[in-house]
Design a protein around this motif. Structure first.
Motif, PDB file in Angstrom:
ATOM      1  N   GLU A   1       0.836  -1.205   0.000  1.00  0.00           N
ATOM      2  CA  GLU A   1       0.000   0.000   0.000  1.00  0.00           C
ATOM      3  C   GLU A   1       0.870   1.254   0.000  1.00  0.00           C
ATOM      4  N   GLU A   2       1.931   1.256   0.792  1.00  0.00           N
ATOM      5  CA  GLU A   2       2.836   2.410   0.845  1.00  0.00           C
ATOM      6  C   GLU A   2       3.519   2.627  -0.502  1.00  0.00           C
ATOM      7  N   ARG A   3       3.926   1.546  -1.185  1.00  0.00           N
ATOM      8  CA  ARG A   3       4.542   1.666  -2.507  1.00  0.00           C
ATOM      9  C   ARG A   3       3.560   2.272  -3.513  1.00  0.00           C
ATOM     10  N   ILE A   4       2.322   1.792  -3.464  1.00  0.00           N
ATOM     11  CA  ILE A   4       1.303   2.303  -4.378  1.00  0.00           C
ATOM     12  C   ILE A   4       1.067   3.794  -4.137  1.00  0.00           C
ATOM     13  N   ARG A   5       0.903   4.177  -2.882  1.00  0.00           N
ATOM     14  CA  ARG A   5       0.668   5.610  -2.557  1.00  0.00           C
ATOM     15  C   ARG A   5       1.850   6.469  -2.956  1.00  0.00           C
ATOM     16  N   ALA A   6       3.079   5.976  -2.730  1.00  0.00           N
ATOM     17  CA  ALA A   6       4.276   6.731  -3.121  1.00  0.00           C
ATOM     18  C   ALA A   6       4.305   6.928  -4.636  1.00  0.00           C
TER      19      ALA A   6
ATOM     20  N   ALA B   1       4.117  10.500  -6.564  1.00  0.00           N
ATOM     21  CA  ALA B   1       5.184  10.882  -7.494  1.00  0.00           C
ATOM     22  C   ALA B   1       4.627  11.266  -8.865  1.00  0.00           C
ATOM     23  N   LYS B   2       3.553  10.625  -9.289  1.00  0.00           N
ATOM     24  CA  LYS B   2       2.946  10.921 -10.594  1.00  0.00           C
ATOM     25  C   LYS B   2       2.325  12.314 -10.620  1.00  0.00           C
TER      26      LYS B   2
END
Length: 138
Positions: free
Chosen positions: A127-132, A136-137
């Motif tokens: 979840e943290e990777r997805i939110r990061a 960033a996008k």
């Protein structure tokens, strides 16, 4: 706390009737207030359901249903995502929306901690990777 503020569709929004210049101006001012207060995360209006589709899941089957959809009281015409301290604060912001003859629903968004032990450390990292990535996008 994050809340999704859901603007319910009505006959005009489903017919594709665009808001008046006056309403667009007042909504712009309202959205600026949300930004200045630091609570607005996102906001958008939606095209009528005649330009959309639904996908119904039944077991492994996927059925596509083209719009329009007949029951307007259950449809969404637009939304805000806001971050405030409480439901009471969300309600106070929604009471200030410059709309007439509308209905708005307020729903709290789940946070990771709401899922308890079922939300494993691996799932949290994912979840943290997805939110990061999403941050960033933008």
């Amino acid at each position: 706390m994050r809340f999704m503020v859901i603007v319910k569709a009505n006959a005009d929004s489903e017919a594709g009737v665009m808001p008046s210049q006056d309403l667009l101006t007042r909504m712009g001012h309202y959205n600026e207030e949300l930004v200045k207060a630091g609570v607005l995360l996102a906001a958008d209006g939606l095209h009528p359901t005649s330009r959309g589709a639904r996908v119904r899941f039944t077991g492994n089957r996927r059925d596509v249903i083209d719009g329009p959809f007949s029951e307007t009281k259950e449809l969404i015409a637009g939304f805000w995502m806001i971050q405030v301290r409480s439901l009471a604060e969300a309600i106070e912001w929604v009471k200030r929306v410059p709309m007439e003859d509308s209905e708005i629903e307020i729903r709290q968004v789940f946070e990771a901690e709401d899922f308890g032990v079922e939300f494993t450390p691996e799932a949290r990292e994912q979840e943290e990777r997805i939110r990061a990535h999403l941050t960033a996008k933008h």
